[in-house]
Write a protein that holds these residues in place. Sequence first.
Motif, short mmCIF file in Angstrom:
data_model
loop_
_atom_site.label_atom_id
_atom_site.label_comp_id
_atom_site.label_asym_id
_atom_site.label_seq_id
_atom_site.Cartn_x
_atom_site.Cartn_y
_atom_site.Cartn_z
N ASP A 1 -71.31 39.88 -65.15
CA ASP A 1 -71.87 41.22 -65.30
C ASP A 1 -73.25 41.20 -64.65
OD1 ASP A 1 -72.13 43.85 -66.05
OD2 ASP A 1 -71.87 43.50 -68.18
N THR A 2 -73.99 42.28 -64.80
CA THR A 2 -75.37 42.29 -64.35
C THR A 2 -76.27 42.56 -65.55
OG1 THR A 2 -75.24 44.63 -63.76
CG2 THR A 2 -74.90 43.04 -61.99
N ASP A 3 -77.46 42.02 -65.51
CA ASP A 3 -78.45 42.26 -66.54
C ASP A 3 -79.17 43.56 -66.18
OD1 ASP A 3 -81.17 42.31 -67.63
OD2 ASP A 3 -80.67 40.33 -68.42
N HIS B 1 -71.21 34.99 -68.75
CA HIS B 1 -70.87 34.77 -70.15
C HIS B 1 -69.55 34.02 -70.18
CE1 HIS B 1 -74.03 37.64 -71.12
NE2 HIS B 1 -73.53 38.38 -70.16
N HIS C 1 -66.97 35.61 -67.58
CA HIS C 1 -67.26 37.04 -67.54
C HIS C 1 -68.55 37.22 -66.74
CE1 HIS C 1 -64.34 38.38 -70.66
NE2 HIS C 1 -64.39 37.08 -70.92
N HIS D 1 -63.37 37.60 -65.19
CA HIS D 1 -63.58 39.03 -65.43
C HIS D 1 -64.89 39.43 -64.75
CE1 HIS D 1 -60.49 38.79 -68.58
NE2 HIS D 1 -61.04 37.62 -68.85
N ILE D 2 -64.85 40.51 -63.98
CA ILE D 2 -66.03 40.94 -63.24
C ILE D 2 -66.23 42.43 -63.48
CG2 ILE D 2 -67.12 41.10 -60.97
CD1 ILE D 2 -65.33 38.76 -60.10
N SER D 3 -67.42 42.80 -63.95
CA SER D 3 -67.71 44.21 -64.22
C SER D 3 -67.88 44.98 -62.92
CB SER D 3 -68.98 44.34 -65.06
OG SER D 3 -70.11 44.04 -64.27
N GLU D 4 -67.78 46.29 -63.00
CA GLU D 4 -68.00 47.14 -61.82
C GLU D 4 -69.41 46.95 -61.27
OE1 GLU D 4 -66.89 51.26 -62.12
OE2 GLU D 4 -65.21 50.75 -63.44
N GLN D 5 -70.38 46.79 -62.16
CA GLN D 5 -71.76 46.59 -61.72
C GLN D 5 -71.91 45.27 -60.95
OE1 GLN D 5 -70.82 47.31 -64.85
NE2 GLN D 5 -71.66 49.34 -65.23
N ALA D 6 -71.21 44.23 -61.42
CA ALA D 6 -71.26 42.94 -60.72
C ALA D 6 -70.57 43.04 -59.36
CB ALA D 6 -70.62 41.85 -61.57
N LYS E 1 -59.54 36.23 -59.09
CA LYS E 1 -59.53 37.67 -59.39
C LYS E 1 -59.79 38.37 -58.07
CE LYS E 1 -59.86 41.15 -62.37
NZ LYS E 1 -58.92 41.40 -63.42
#
Length: 97
Positions: free
Chosen positions: A82-84, A93, A80, A4-9, A57
Amino acid sequence: MNIHISEQAVQWFENEMEAAAGDYVKFFARYGGSSPLHEGFSIGITKETPDEPVAEKVINDVHYYVEERDLWFFDGHDLHVDTDPASEELSFHYRVS
């Protein structure tokens, strides 16, 4: 295992690694550092064509994947990415699959 990859990542990969359509981004177990799953190992990332992908993905035609030989690192967990918000760097994560 799922990735899973967030838009920010995704934006981070496009800006920092210059990931573009047709590229392959590998997540792999690297010796050194630590993770919640394995002391002495952490996750690495590189742009590299896959040999034996076990999880993948595809976002914006960029292939994010994990090789069969690195599956042990995830130990039954999904990845998972994401970005901090504070550091604007990637964060990883792990959640039970």
